[in-house]
Design a protein around this motif. Structure first.
Motif, short mmCIF file in Angstrom:
data_model
loop_
_atom_site.label_atom_id
_atom_site.label_comp_id
_atom_site.label_asym_id
_atom_site.label_seq_id
_atom_site.Cartn_x
_atom_site.Cartn_y
_atom_site.Cartn_z
N ALA A 298 -42.04 14.17 135.30
CA ALA A 298 -41.45 14.16 136.64
C ALA A 298 -41.09 12.72 137.01
N SER A 299 -40.06 12.57 137.82
CA SER A 299 -39.60 11.24 138.21
C SER A 299 -38.89 11.34 139.55
N ILE A 300 -38.95 10.25 140.31
CA ILE A 300 -38.22 10.23 141.57
C ILE A 300 -36.71 10.15 141.35
N ALA A 301 -36.28 9.68 140.19
CA ALA A 301 -34.86 9.42 139.95
C ALA A 301 -33.97 10.66 140.16
N PRO A 302 -34.25 11.79 139.51
CA PRO A 302 -33.38 12.96 139.74
C PRO A 302 -33.49 13.51 141.16
#
Length: 374
Positions: A298-302
């Motif tokens: 999981a990542s904040i980017a998308p």
């Protein structure tokens, strides 16, 4: 600017001097191992195990590691069963395992030496009669749920060094803790009226506690919900059900916190939360914590690409690298740098630092991050 000022500036897209290097605590086994290895004092470890986040033991450990502060800095009211059920052993087995009723009425099997979540095998909330006789009386609003003495102390404190949050409780997460995942799923189909009554009772209690706390005049920097209603493939309940039953309550409570000048509202929900994010955003939650990179990248980017600057985040630092080597730490920091550059984002090890973490690698991470965030 101090850590509090920098934190709020980062999350509200204002100018800051540095991004704080924050932690979210450790497993008890982790600090006891570090004490055995001589990295920290045994008294510090025991104090952390007994007193938890932001205790004197925690502060001493963070200072040795290089963290600025523990993100879990919230004032909480009692928004669960009050008083809770007395924990009761229902059955014992030759291998030492036991079936118990816990404080929320959940029937669980507990195995000796196991530190993970116990196996749910039933609930004391078997029907409406059990709800009305055993649970509802324990979910009434009372000023005894709120530590007004502590609130008065907070009002008298000088300018704070770290941000102070107001914990708003949990709605579906607490309901799941009372019923278990299976019964929670069946109840919506079997008795929708009771399902709604339980949700409304829990949410109404959370709102009442928040209102009482805010009316004392204590100034909070952010507000925070807890849910934990997702697993690795998505939510444990239908997003449509969450939107219908819980969404309006989130909106009512975040409207309340907003009226007291609170700009940041976060939610802690484990698992793959993607399908719930738009519901939270629609209803006043704007910060995701944690961001579980170590489990499924999981990542904040998308999320930022999809929702824009409305969505902030705290977390997303892959704590599994603490069991590896300095090269892995360096690579993780390089991965985090462009995410920090997005604004509105503060890295933090996802959840508690696990027992396989090497003290010197956590120390190395903090040292490198202190330089990277300036």
């Amino acid at each position: 600017m101090n850590n509090r000022e920098n934190t709020m500036a980062v999350l509200t897209y204002r100018d800051y001097t540095r991004i704080p290097v924050v932690s979210f605590g450790y497993w008890a086994e982790t600090v006891m191992k570090w004490a055995d290895e001589g990295h920290i004092g045994r008294e510090e470890a025991i104090n952390y195990v007994e007193a938890g986040d932001n205790s004197e033991g925690d502060k001493a450990i963070m200072k040795k590691l290089g963290f600025d502060f523990n993100w879990n800095s919230c004032f909480s009211s009692e928004v669960l069963l009050f008083p809770p059920f007395e924990e009761k052993i229902l059955e014992e087995f030759p291998d030492g395992s036991r079936i118990i009723r816990d404080g929320q009425g959940l029937i669980c099997k507990v195995k000796p030496g196991t530190v993970s979540i116990p196996a749910e095998i039933g609930t004391s909330m078997t029907d409406r009669k059990a709800w009305e006789e055993l649970y509802l009386p324990k979910l009434q609003m009372s000023r005894d749920r709120i530590d007004f003495k502590r609130l008065e102390e907070l009002k008298q404190e000088p300018e704070r060094e770290i941000p102070l949050g107001l914990h708003l409780g949990s709605f579906m997460g607490n309901m799941r803790n009372m019923l278990g995942v299976e019964q929670l799923s069946y109840l919506y189909v079997d008795d929708e009226d009771l399902y709604r009554e339980i949700v409304d009772t829990l949410c109404g209690l959370g709102y009442a506690c928040a209102k009482e706390v805010l009316e004392t005049g204590v100034k909070f920097d952010y507000a925070h919900f807890w849910e934990d209603i997702c697993f690795k493939n998505g939510p444990l309940i239908s997003p449509d059900v969450f939107r219908e039953f819980v969404g309006p309550w989130y909106k009512k409570i975040t409207d309340l916190t907003s009226s007291y000048g609170i700009e940041i509202v976060s939610v802690d929900c484990d698992g793959m939360i993607d399908s719930l994010i738009p519901i939270w955003l629609e209803n006043g939650v704007n910060t995701m914590f944690p961001i579980e990179v170590g489990t499924w990248n999981a990542s904040i980017a998308p999320w930022r690409e999809k929702y824009g600057k409305q969505l902030r985040g705290v977390g997303g630092m892959n704590k599994t690298i603490f069991a590896r080597d300095r090269e892995a730490v360096d690579q993780e920091i390089e991965r985090l740098k462009p995410l920090m550059a997005l604004g509105g984002y503060i890295p933090c090890p996802d959840h508690r630092i696990a027992p396989d973490a090497k003290f010197e690698l956590v120390q190395y991470y903090c040292e490198k991050m202190q330089k990277a965030v300036r």
